[in-house]
Design a protein around this motif. Structure first.
Motif, mmCIF file in Angstrom:
data_model
loop_
_atom_site.group_PDB
_atom_site.id
_atom_site.type_symbol
_atom_site.label_atom_id
_atom_site.label_comp_id
_atom_site.label_asym_id
_atom_site.label_seq_id
_atom_site.Cartn_x
_atom_site.Cartn_y
_atom_site.Cartn_z
ATOM 1 N N TRP A 28 -4.068 -25.093 12.380
ATOM 2 C CA TRP A 28 -4.683 -26.357 12.705
ATOM 3 C C TRP A 28 -3.878 -27.257 13.054
ATOM 4 O O TRP A 28 -3.670 -27.731 14.162
ATOM 5 N N ILE A 29 -2.478 -27.260 12.252
ATOM 6 C CA ILE A 29 -1.402 -28.280 12.436
ATOM 7 C C ILE A 29 -0.712 -27.745 13.670
ATOM 8 O O ILE A 29 -0.319 -28.528 14.691
ATOM 9 N N TYR A 30 -0.576 -26.552 13.813
ATOM 10 C CA TYR A 30 0.110 -25.853 14.874
ATOM 11 C C TYR A 30 -0.266 -26.389 16.313
ATOM 12 O O TYR A 30 0.345 -26.491 17.241
ATOM 13 N N THR A 31 -1.628 -26.059 16.314
ATOM 14 C CA THR A 31 -2.452 -26.227 17.588
ATOM 15 C C THR A 31 -2.281 -27.514 17.962
ATOM 16 O O THR A 31 -2.089 -27.848 19.291
ATOM 17 N N GLY A 32 -2.140 -28.568 16.852
ATOM 18 C CA GLY A 32 -2.179 -30.201 17.116
ATOM 19 C C GLY A 32 -0.923 -30.374 17.829
ATOM 20 O O GLY A 32 -0.835 -31.331 18.622
ATOM 21 N N PRO A 36 -1.243 -29.242 25.112
ATOM 22 C CA PRO A 36 -0.917 -29.894 26.230
ATOM 23 C C PRO A 36 -1.626 -30.963 26.403
ATOM 24 O O PRO A 36 -1.598 -31.892 27.518
ATOM 25 N N ASP A 37 -2.963 -31.056 25.752
ATOM 26 C CA ASP A 37 -3.876 -32.281 26.233
ATOM 27 C C ASP A 37 -4.352 -32.730 24.671
ATOM 28 O O ASP A 37 -5.287 -32.136 24.127
ATOM 29 N N MET A 38 -4.020 -33.642 24.251
ATOM 30 C CA MET A 38 -4.193 -34.029 22.979
ATOM 31 C C MET A 38 -5.551 -34.896 23.012
ATOM 32 O O MET A 38 -6.395 -34.698 21.975
ATOM 33 N N LYS A 39 -5.774 -35.549 23.815
ATOM 34 C CA LYS A 39 -7.350 -35.997 23.941
ATOM 35 C C LYS A 39 -8.396 -34.767 23.870
ATOM 36 O O LYS A 39 -9.247 -35.023 22.974
ATOM 37 N N ASN A 40 -8.389 -33.729 24.531
ATOM 38 C CA ASN A 40 -9.051 -32.825 24.649
ATOM 39 C C ASN A 40 -9.208 -32.164 22.908
ATOM 40 O O ASN A 40 -10.183 -31.712 22.489
ATOM 41 N N TRP A 41 -7.903 -31.934 22.377
ATOM 42 C CA TRP A 41 -7.902 -31.185 21.171
ATOM 43 C C TRP A 41 -8.730 -32.218 20.042
ATOM 44 O O TRP A 41 -9.275 -31.870 19.258
ATOM 45 N N LEU A 42 -8.336 -33.543 20.287
ATOM 46 C CA LEU A 42 -9.014 -34.537 19.312
ATOM 47 C C LEU A 42 -10.628 -34.386 19.454
ATOM 48 O O LEU A 42 -11.161 -34.194 18.294
ATOM 49 N N MET A 43 -11.301 -34.266 20.564
ATOM 50 C CA MET A 43 -12.635 -34.278 20.808
ATOM 51 C C MET A 43 -13.294 -32.888 20.444
ATOM 52 O O MET A 43 -14.313 -32.929 19.752
ATOM 53 N N GLU A 44 -12.462 -31.921 20.603
ATOM 54 C CA GLU A 44 -12.883 -30.549 20.222
ATOM 55 C C GLU A 44 -12.921 -30.178 18.896
ATOM 56 O O GLU A 44 -13.945 -29.630 18.161
ATOM 57 N N ASN A 45 -11.838 -30.923 18.161
ATOM 58 C CA ASN A 45 -12.088 -30.955 16.664
ATOM 59 C C ASN A 45 -13.023 -31.692 15.827
ATOM 60 O O ASN A 45 -12.762 -31.783 14.481
ATOM 61 N N THR A 46 -13.714 -32.639 16.410
ATOM 62 C CA THR A 46 -14.730 -33.267 15.648
ATOM 63 C C THR A 46 -15.587 -32.336 14.945
ATOM 64 O O THR A 46 -15.989 -32.427 14.140
ATOM 65 N N GLN A 84 -6.733 -25.997 21.568
ATOM 66 C CA GLN A 84 -5.638 -26.014 21.855
ATOM 67 C C GLN A 84 -5.219 -26.234 23.324
ATOM 68 O O GLN A 84 -4.448 -26.668 23.581
ATOM 69 N N TYR A 85 -6.277 -25.675 24.284
ATOM 70 C CA TYR A 85 -6.302 -25.734 25.547
ATOM 71 C C TYR A 85 -7.578 -26.234 25.989
ATOM 72 O O TYR A 85 -8.478 -26.013 25.272
ATOM 73 N N GLN A 86 -7.594 -26.538 27.381
ATOM 74 C CA GLN A 86 -8.834 -26.759 28.063
ATOM 75 C C GLN A 86 -9.385 -25.107 27.849
ATOM 76 O O GLN A 86 -8.547 -24.410 28.322
ATOM 77 N N TYR A 87 -10.654 -24.790 27.731
ATOM 78 C CA TYR A 87 -11.267 -23.411 27.704
ATOM 79 C C TYR A 87 -10.994 -22.655 28.936
ATOM 80 O O TYR A 87 -10.789 -21.401 28.887
ATOM 81 N N ALA A 88 -11.176 -23.392 30.010
ATOM 82 C CA ALA A 88 -10.811 -22.457 31.446
ATOM 83 C C ALA A 88 -9.244 -22.113 31.579
ATOM 84 O O ALA A 88 -8.926 -21.311 32.268
ATOM 85 N N GLU A 89 -8.437 -22.615 30.594
ATOM 86 C CA GLU A 89 -7.156 -22.263 30.648
ATOM 87 C C GLU A 89 -6.670 -21.647 29.287
ATOM 88 O O GLU A 89 -5.140 -21.481 29.162
#
Length: 213
Positions: A28-32, A36-46, A84-89
């Motif tokens: 989890w720490i590694y993916t954070g 490349p997109d912290m905003k996406n990571w934070l929202m997905e990890n809720t 860690q990434y946008q799902y499409a990427e």
């Protein structure tokens, strides 16, 4: 394969749970740190944090079996890697896309299918062990919960995308639609199929054990 809440060794005396916790925390720490997109990571990890908080809060109230903890651990890894990434990427999805000559990155489809396949059995344990639901219903209700939760998730995901992203294109990227107008319906159907498979297998195994002398 059933939980026994009467026997509750402390967390420090559960090597498998300690291992899963350490591996998940490190990943989890590694993916954070590498997203490349912290905003996406934070929202997905809720969702991730909500599930972890639930597991910690109820650890000494209801103890899942090691089978269920393994299934939950695998789902959390799938979801966190997806965040860690946008799902499409997603890199693994891109690799599969190239290997199987697919039209889209299907990693999001894998996670939705995994939601049903990996989390239906832990739901069954709660219903059968903690709530003492009748046997048949304890296998049927998890499938219905998976279907309901998947539908609710799609609605919440749409609302988050609408609020957090000002542009329609950015919102669709967050949703991982990749141009598919039936994306939400297919995600729900895959989660439902995963839950149905998991409960069918669990039910068949229980029937087989009941026949054995």
């Amino acid at each position: 394969m059933t939980a026994n809440p009467a026997l509750k060794p402390s967390f420090l005396h559960q090597p498998l749970h300690l291992l899963y916790s350490a591996l998940f925390t490190a990943f989890w720490i590694y993916t954070g740190l590498t997203t490349p997109d912290m905003k996406n990571w934070l929202m997905e990890n809720t969702l991730t944090l909500s599930m972890v908080i639930f597991l910690v809060a109820f650890y000494n109230i209801f103890r899942f079996s090691d089978t269920s903890y393994t299934l939950i651990f695998l789902f959390l890894l799938l979801h966190v890697y997806g965040s860690q990434y946008q799902y499409a990427e997603n890199p693994f999805g891109e690799w599969l896309k190239a290997q199987l000559d697919q039209q889209r990155n299907n990693y999001d489809r894998m996670v939705h299918f995994g939601f049903g396949l990996l989390l239906a059995y832990p739901m069954h344990e709660v219903l059968a062990g903690a709530l003492k639901v009748r046997k048949f219903l304890s296998y049927l209700l998890p499938v219905e919960f998976i279907l309901s939760l998947s539908s609710i998730y799609e609605v919440v995901e749409w609302l988050v995308a609408d609020v957090a992203y000002s542009g329609a294109e950015q919102g669709m990227t967050f949703l991982g639609m990749q141009g598919d107008i039936w994306d939400a319906q297919k995600d729900i159907a895959l989660a439902f199929a995963g839950g149905l498979i998991a409960m069918s297998v669990a039910f068949a195994l229980r029937k087989n054990q009941a026949r054995q002398p």
